[in-house]
Write a protein that holds these residues in place. Structure first.
Motif, PDB file in Angstrom:
ATOM      1  N   ASN A  11       0.824  -1.179   0.000  1.00 32.64           N
ATOM      2  CA  ASN A  11       0.000   0.000   0.000  1.00 32.64           C
ATOM      3  C   ASN A  11       0.870   1.244   0.000  1.00 32.64           C
ATOM      4  O   ASN A  11       1.391   1.625   1.024  1.00 32.64           O
ATOM      5  N   GLY A  12       1.059   1.849  -1.139  1.00 35.01           N
ATOM      6  CA  GLY A  12       1.918   3.032  -1.173  1.00 35.01           C
ATOM      7  C   GLY A  12       2.152   3.481  -2.595  1.00 35.01           C
ATOM      8  O   GLY A  12       1.445   3.075  -3.516  1.00 35.01           O
ATOM      9  N   ARG A  51       5.442  -4.251   3.204  1.00 33.23           N
ATOM     10  CA  ARG A  51       5.957  -2.872   3.265  1.00 33.23           C
ATOM     11  C   ARG A  51       7.216  -2.789   2.402  1.00 33.23           C
ATOM     12  O   ARG A  51       7.999  -3.732   2.358  1.00 33.23           O
ATOM     13  N   ASP A  52       7.428  -1.647   1.780  1.00 29.68           N
ATOM     14  CA  ASP A  52       8.572  -1.548   0.865  1.00 29.68           C
ATOM     15  C   ASP A  52       9.908  -1.804   1.574  1.00 29.68           C
ATOM     16  O   ASP A  52      10.814  -2.408   1.020  1.00 29.68           O
ATOM     17  N   ASP A  53       9.982  -1.396   2.861  1.00 29.19           N
ATOM     18  CA  ASP A  53      11.232  -1.551   3.619  1.00 29.19           C
ATOM     19  C   ASP A  53      11.635  -3.017   3.791  1.00 29.19           C
ATOM     20  O   ASP A  53      12.799  -3.324   4.027  1.00 29.19           O
ATOM     21  N   ASN A  72      16.339   4.027  -3.386  1.00 28.40           N
ATOM     22  CA  ASN A  72      16.679   4.633  -2.096  1.00 28.40           C
ATOM     23  C   ASN A  72      16.595   3.607  -0.971  1.00 28.40           C
ATOM     24  O   ASN A  72      17.473   3.547  -0.096  1.00 28.40           O
ATOM     25  N   VAL A  73      15.564   2.772  -0.998  1.00 29.37           N
ATOM     26  CA  VAL A  73      15.406   1.748   0.051  1.00 29.37           C
ATOM     27  C   VAL A  73      16.474   0.655  -0.114  1.00 29.37           C
ATOM     28  O   VAL A  73      17.067   0.199   0.860  1.00 29.37           O
ATOM     29  N   TYR A 121      16.817   8.263   6.176  1.00 24.66           N
ATOM     30  CA  TYR A 121      17.839   7.470   5.469  1.00 24.66           C
ATOM     31  C   TYR A 121      19.208   7.679   6.114  1.00 24.66           C
ATOM     32  O   TYR A 121      20.143   8.199   5.475  1.00 24.66           O
ATOM     33  N   GLU A 146      10.031  16.940   7.501  1.00 22.16           N
ATOM     34  CA  GLU A 146      10.003  18.369   7.122  1.00 22.16           C
ATOM     35  C   GLU A 146       9.734  19.287   8.311  1.00 22.16           C
ATOM     36  O   GLU A 146      10.016  20.477   8.272  1.00 22.16           O
ATOM     37  N   LEU A 160      13.092  12.667   0.609  1.00 29.35           N
ATOM     38  CA  LEU A 160      12.751  12.425  -0.796  1.00 29.35           C
ATOM     39  C   LEU A 160      11.947  13.607  -1.331  1.00 29.35           C
ATOM     40  O   LEU A 160      11.102  14.163  -0.639  1.00 29.35           O
ATOM     41  N   SER A 162       9.866  14.851  -4.993  1.00 27.12           N
ATOM     42  CA  SER A 162       9.557  14.629  -6.414  1.00 27.12           C
ATOM     43  C   SER A 162       9.164  15.940  -7.067  1.00 27.12           C
ATOM     44  O   SER A 162       9.909  16.473  -7.878  1.00 27.12           O
ATOM     45  N   THR A 163       8.021  16.521  -6.723  1.00 23.94           N
ATOM     46  CA  THR A 163       7.690  17.808  -7.351  1.00 23.94           C
ATOM     47  C   THR A 163       8.340  18.987  -6.622  1.00 23.94           C
ATOM     48  O   THR A 163       8.495  20.062  -7.194  1.00 23.94           O
ATOM     49  N   GLY A 164       8.646  18.822  -5.348  1.00 22.76           N
ATOM     50  CA  GLY A 164       9.191  19.932  -4.560  1.00 22.76           C
ATOM     51  C   GLY A 164       8.098  20.694  -3.810  1.00 22.76           C
ATOM     52  O   GLY A 164       8.382  21.580  -3.011  1.00 22.76           O
ATOM     53  N   ALA A 165       6.833  20.325  -4.038  1.00 25.06           N
ATOM     54  CA  ALA A 165       5.718  21.070  -3.418  1.00 25.06           C
ATOM     55  C   ALA A 165       5.732  20.948  -1.891  1.00 25.06           C
ATOM     56  O   ALA A 165       5.444  21.919  -1.185  1.00 25.06           O
ATOM     57  N   THR A 166       6.080  19.770  -1.383  1.00 22.63           N
ATOM     58  CA  THR A 166       6.071  19.582   0.079  1.00 22.63           C
ATOM     59  C   THR A 166       7.120  20.468   0.738  1.00 22.63           C
ATOM     60  O   THR A 166       6.850  21.120   1.746  1.00 22.63           O
ATOM     61  N   SER A 181      16.533   8.351  -7.560  1.00 26.20           N
ATOM     62  CA  SER A 181      15.977   7.019  -7.329  1.00 26.20           C
ATOM     63  C   SER A 181      14.787   6.770  -8.238  1.00 26.20           C
ATOM     64  O   SER A 181      14.094   7.700  -8.643  1.00 26.20           O
TER      65      SER A 181
HETATM   66  O1  PRT Z   1       4.154   1.674   4.154  1.00 30.54           O
HETATM   67  P1  PRT Z   1       5.429   1.528   3.398  1.00 30.54           P
HETATM   68  O2  PRT Z   1       6.650   1.453   4.278  1.00 30.54           O
HETATM   69  O3  PRT Z   1       5.359   0.413   2.395  1.00 30.54           O
HETATM   70  O4  PRT Z   1       5.543   2.861   2.498  1.00 30.54           O
HETATM   71  P2  PRT Z   1       6.390   4.188   2.710  1.00 30.54           P
HETATM   72  O5  PRT Z   1       5.512   5.192   3.376  1.00 30.54           O
HETATM   73  O6  PRT Z   1       7.734   3.908   3.291  1.00 30.54           O
HETATM   74  O7  PRT Z   1       6.715   4.594   1.210  1.00 30.54           O
HETATM   75  P3  PRT Z   1       5.897   5.440   0.105  1.00 30.54           P
HETATM   76  O8  PRT Z   1       4.749   4.648  -0.407  1.00 30.54           O
HETATM   77  O9  PRT Z   1       5.620   6.838   0.580  1.00 30.54           O
HETATM   78  O10 PRT Z   1       7.046   5.548  -1.001  1.00 30.54           O
HETATM   79  C1  PRT Z   1       7.553   4.405  -1.621  1.00 30.54           C
HETATM   80  C2  PRT Z   1       8.688   4.820  -2.547  1.00 30.54           C
HETATM   81  O11 PRT Z   1       8.207   5.736  -3.526  1.00 30.54           O
HETATM   82  C3  PRT Z   1       9.843   5.582  -1.902  1.00 30.54           C
HETATM   83  O12 PRT Z   1      10.742   4.738  -1.212  1.00 30.54           O
HETATM   84  C4  PRT Z   1      10.492   6.224  -3.113  1.00 30.54           C
HETATM   85  O13 PRT Z   1      11.336   5.296  -3.775  1.00 30.54           O
HETATM   86  C5  PRT Z   1       9.284   6.502  -4.036  1.00 30.54           C
HETATM   87  N1  PRT Z   1       8.889   7.934  -4.069  1.00 30.54           N
HETATM   88  C6  PRT Z   1       8.773   8.666  -5.215  1.00 30.54           C
HETATM   89  C7  PRT Z   1       8.577   8.751  -3.050  1.00 30.54           C
HETATM   90  C8  PRT Z   1       8.268   9.997  -3.584  1.00 30.54           C
HETATM   91  N2  PRT Z   1       8.391   9.903  -4.941  1.00 30.54           N
HETATM   92  C9  PRT Z   1       7.883  11.081  -2.713  1.00 30.54           C
HETATM   93  N3  PRT Z   1       7.619  12.187  -3.186  1.00 30.54           N
HETATM   94  N4  PRT Z   1       8.502   8.540  -1.702  1.00 30.54           N
HETATM   95  C10 PRT Z   1       8.119   9.542  -0.899  1.00 30.54           C
HETATM   96  N5  PRT Z   1       7.820  10.798  -1.335  1.00 30.54           N
HETATM   97  C11 PRT Z   1       7.374  11.807  -0.292  1.00 30.54           C
HETATM   98  C12 PRT Z   1       8.548  12.523   0.386  1.00 30.54           C
HETATM   99  O14 PRT Z   1       9.016  11.786   1.494  1.00 30.54           O
HETATM  100  C13 PRT Z   1       7.890  13.844   0.815  1.00 30.54           C
HETATM  101  O15 PRT Z   1       7.182  13.702   2.029  1.00 30.54           O
HETATM  102  O16 PRT Z   1       6.575  12.808  -0.850  1.00 30.54           O
HETATM  103  C14 PRT Z   1       6.891  14.082  -0.295  1.00 30.54           C
HETATM  104  C15 PRT Z   1       7.551  14.957  -1.336  1.00 30.54           C
HETATM  105  O17 PRT Z   1       6.836  14.943  -2.536  1.00 30.54           O
HETATM  106  P4  PRT Z   1       6.772  16.267  -3.438  1.00 30.54           P
HETATM  107  O18 PRT Z   1       6.124  15.833  -4.696  1.00 30.54           O
HETATM  108  O19 PRT Z   1       5.957  17.270  -2.680  1.00 30.54           O
HETATM  109  O20 PRT Z   1       8.197  16.741  -3.666  1.00 30.54           O
END
Ligand code: PRT
Ligand code: ZN
Length: 287
Positions: A11-12, A51-53, A72-73, A121, A146, A160, A162-166, A181
């Motif tokens: 779920n993610g 879970r991805d981890d 990254n993981v 990380y 953050e 992490l 991606s868009t930078g919005a957070t 990644s």
């Molecule tokens: O529950 P589980 O452990 O399985 O999931 P998780 O919460 O650890 O992971 P999840 O689903 O959030 O992310 C899974 C993987 O997606 C990450 O390990 C990355 O490889 C990839 N990924 C790609 C991202 C993002 N893009 C991303 N934007 N993972 C997280 N983010 C988060 C980031 O941490 C920040 O809070 O999104 C926010 C930033 O996004 P922007 O678009 O605002 O920059």
């Protein structure tokens, strides 16, 4: 026969792209929420929904044969466990992001020595800092990274993006990049011989789907005299097929291009006399 096990995120962010990639490879299954174990209905394949981890370890311990997880993981787990042995197979082209340093707006970072850095990380950051001989304190935190500079937990963060919005909405500014990644297919390096044929087949199908994703099939008509000039305009074209037309001065040119074809290319083709230009997506590309 032992069934091939593929670990994917339950779920993610990786989940739906992972499921859709496997479906495109011809692996059929009925998924429903909360299922931890999904049996394929047409192949000797089971999906482990986790879970991805946990994915690198499940593959490293040969509990799963294949896994789909972010680089990254993978890197974090490899750095924290030297004995983790996995094969990295294919970059999958989705869930692209970067692991970056960010600081509160207006904060002067300097050389980073003695700063407190919050991150999920810690091993990747430790590795990065030690390569640059920076002596900083790492604060490991999972979730709401953050927030930490604003509640005196840290000075700066590594997270992490991606868009930078957070970052922007939290008044943080990205200032250095640690790694890029994307989702990656990993495989166990201890696959039993009875499963290896099916696993090779799945890997080869995944390769075909990935390669096809950016490829296009293009067809157009042209004057015979312009064939060479027009073929030169095609991006990453594999030896195009030239077909004579009823009008002897014209031909049809068909080609697979291993890159997307943008409007600019179409316009250039038109200006060199190409007509009836048709660009089609390719679903599978086997070489
Ligand atoms: O529950 P589980 O452990 O399985 O999931 P998780 O919460 O650890 O992971 P999840 O689903 O959030 O992310 C899974 C993987 O997606 C990450 O390990 C990355 O490889 C990839 N990924 C790609 C991202 C993002 N893009 C991303 N934007 N993972 C997280 N983010 C988060 C980031 O941490 C920040 O809070 O999104 C926010 C930033 O996004 P922007 O678009 O605002 O920059
Ligand atoms: Zn996770």
């Amino acid at each position: 026969m032992d069934r091939v096990k593929i670990a994917i995120q339950k779920n993610g962010r990786l989940s739906s792209d992972s499921l859709s990639l496997l479906r495109k490879c011809g692996i059929e299954f009925n998924e429903s929420e909360n299922m931890l174990f999904i049996k394929s209905t047409n192949m000797s394949v089971d999906l482990l929904m986790v879970r991805d981890d946990d994915i690198p370890r499940l593959v490293g311990q040969n509990i799963a044969d294949l896994g789909i997880v972010g680089e990254n993981v993978i890197k974090e787990k490899q750095l924290s466990n030297n004995s983790l042995k996995i094969d990295q197979k294919i970059k999958l082209g989705f869930s692209k992001c970067r692991l970056s340093f960010a600081k509160p707006q207006g904060f002067e970072v300097g050389d980073m020595n003695n700063l407190k850095i919050a991150t999920s990380y810690p091993e990747i950051v430790r590795n990065y800092l030690s390569n640059k001989n920076i002596d900083a304190e790492i604060i490991e935190i999972h979730g709401s990274v953050e927030l930490t500079p604003f509640v005196n937990i840290s000075d700066i963060i590594v997270d992490l993006v991606s868009t930078g919005a957070t970052l922007e909405s939290n008044n943080l500014v990205e200032f250095d990049n640690v790694m890029k990644s994307e989702a990656m297919l990993i495989s166990s390096n201890n696959i039993s011989s009875e499963k290896s044929l099916l696993i090779e087949k799945i890997i080869s199908r995944i390769n075909s789907v990935i390669e096809a994703k950016d490829s296009k099939y293009i067809m157009f008509n042209a004057n015979t005299k312009d064939i060479d000039d027009l073929i030169d305009l095609l991006p990453s074209a594999e030896s195009p097929t030239v077909i004579p037309l009823a009008d002897k001065s014209k031909v049809a040119i068909h080609s697979v291009c291993k890159e997307d074809i943008f409007w600019k290319t179409i316009e250039s083709l038109k200006s060199r006399g190409a007509s009836s230009i048709l660009v089609l997506p390719i679903e599978k590309l086997a070489n």
